[in-house]
Design an enzyme around this catalytic site. Structure first.
Site, mmCIF file in Angstrom:
data_model
loop_
_atom_site.group_PDB
_atom_site.id
_atom_site.type_symbol
_atom_site.label_atom_id
_atom_site.label_comp_id
_atom_site.label_asym_id
_atom_site.label_seq_id
_atom_site.Cartn_x
_atom_site.Cartn_y
_atom_site.Cartn_z
ATOM 1 N N ASP A 1 13.516 -7.149 0.389
ATOM 2 C CA ASP A 1 13.631 -6.406 -0.747
ATOM 3 C C ASP A 1 13.178 -4.888 -0.896
ATOM 4 O OD1 ASP A 1 14.645 -8.860 -2.092
ATOM 5 O OD2 ASP A 1 12.679 -9.564 -3.086
ATOM 6 N N ASP B 1 21.677 -14.878 -9.406
ATOM 7 C CA ASP B 1 20.175 -15.171 -9.784
ATOM 8 C C ASP B 1 20.123 -16.527 -10.930
ATOM 9 O OD1 ASP B 1 19.261 -13.185 -7.961
ATOM 10 O OD2 ASP B 1 19.386 -11.715 -9.380
#
Length: 257
Positions: free
Chosen positions: A11, A130
């Protein structure tokens, strides 16, 4: 099925690699290029890079580090972050990425999946989802703009319905980010993975929850996923990739050298 893949996830925020817990409270893990090289040298099968605030900031992933990563690793890598057009994807692929992944932009404009698949081929197009389990309703819900907790919102889609939809539109692979499990290292959500596996005819990558080697084994053997993505256990040296691969082979999982 082809050999299963071990995929470190990096990330990216403000030019460095970060990791949070359940998509919040991110701490810096290190610099992008050295971490990428380390994982490639250790035997990772693939890398995934998420510029986690690109979509919520209404910008495209910073391409300067994409080309630097491409220069130092010889394994495939996928890049995500604010890709909203064929031109955005084209530039990232030209900078050296092997695949692009779209998440919030696909929810904003589902036709984008088809446009990208038609232009670059389905093998290049990953859709990230997600997924959040709402205990009150008993449903898996798709969330959007999860890189910024102040902008995160629940969409109209349940996870199973969105998985079916993105495949119709040309997704070549799905990464299922299980938000409830993210960063807590208690194992992947096998119940959710098995549910989605039954609906998913393209490669399915599990993401969120890896804490021990057995969690990877269970994702492969119980949920039959094609790849397992993890972050904190690799960033913090909790699970060395060579040891993980040796363990999985010993457990009967077909794994790449």
């Amino acid at each position: 099925m082809l050999a299963r893949r071990i995929i470190p996830c990096l990330d990216v925020k403000d030019g460095v690699v970060v990791k949070g817990i359940q998509f919040r409270n991110h701490e810096v893990m290190g610099d992008i290029v050295p971490l990428a090289k380390r994982y490639a040298d250790e035997g990772a099968d693939e890398l995934v890079f998420y510029d986690i605030t690109a979509s919520s900031d209404a910008r495209v992933v910073d391409k300067s580090w994409v080309s630097r990563v491409a220069e130092v690793i010889d394994i495939p890598f996928c890049v995500a972050g604010g890709i909203k057009s064929v031109e955005d994807a084209k530039r990232i692929l030209e900078f050296g990425a092997d695949k692009v992944s779209i998440n919030s932009p696909a929810l904003e404009n589902p036709a984008l999946i088809t446009e990208l698949a038609d232009r670059f081929g389905v093998q290049c197009i990953v859709v990230g989802i997600d997924s959040y389990f709402d205990a009150a309703t008993g449903q898996y819900q798709v969330k959007q703009y999860t890189g910024d907790e102040n902008r995160t919102r629940i969409t109209k889609w349940t996870t199973p319905d969105w998985v079916v939809e993105v495949q119709k539109r040309g997704a070549g692979e799905i990464v299922l980010n299980m938000m409830n499990q993210d960063g807590v290292r208690q194992g992947y959500d096998l119940t959710q993975l098995k549910l989605i596996r039954d609906l998913c005819k393209v490669p399915l990558i599990a993401s969120g929850g890896a804490g021990e080697m057995v969690h990877f084994r269970d994702a492969f053997q119980i949920a039959d996923v094609d790849g397992a993505l993890a972050a904190s256990v690799f960033h913090k040296g909790i699970i060395p990739i060579p040891e993980l691969k040796a363990y999985l082979r010993n457990e009967g999982v077909q794994i790449r050298d």
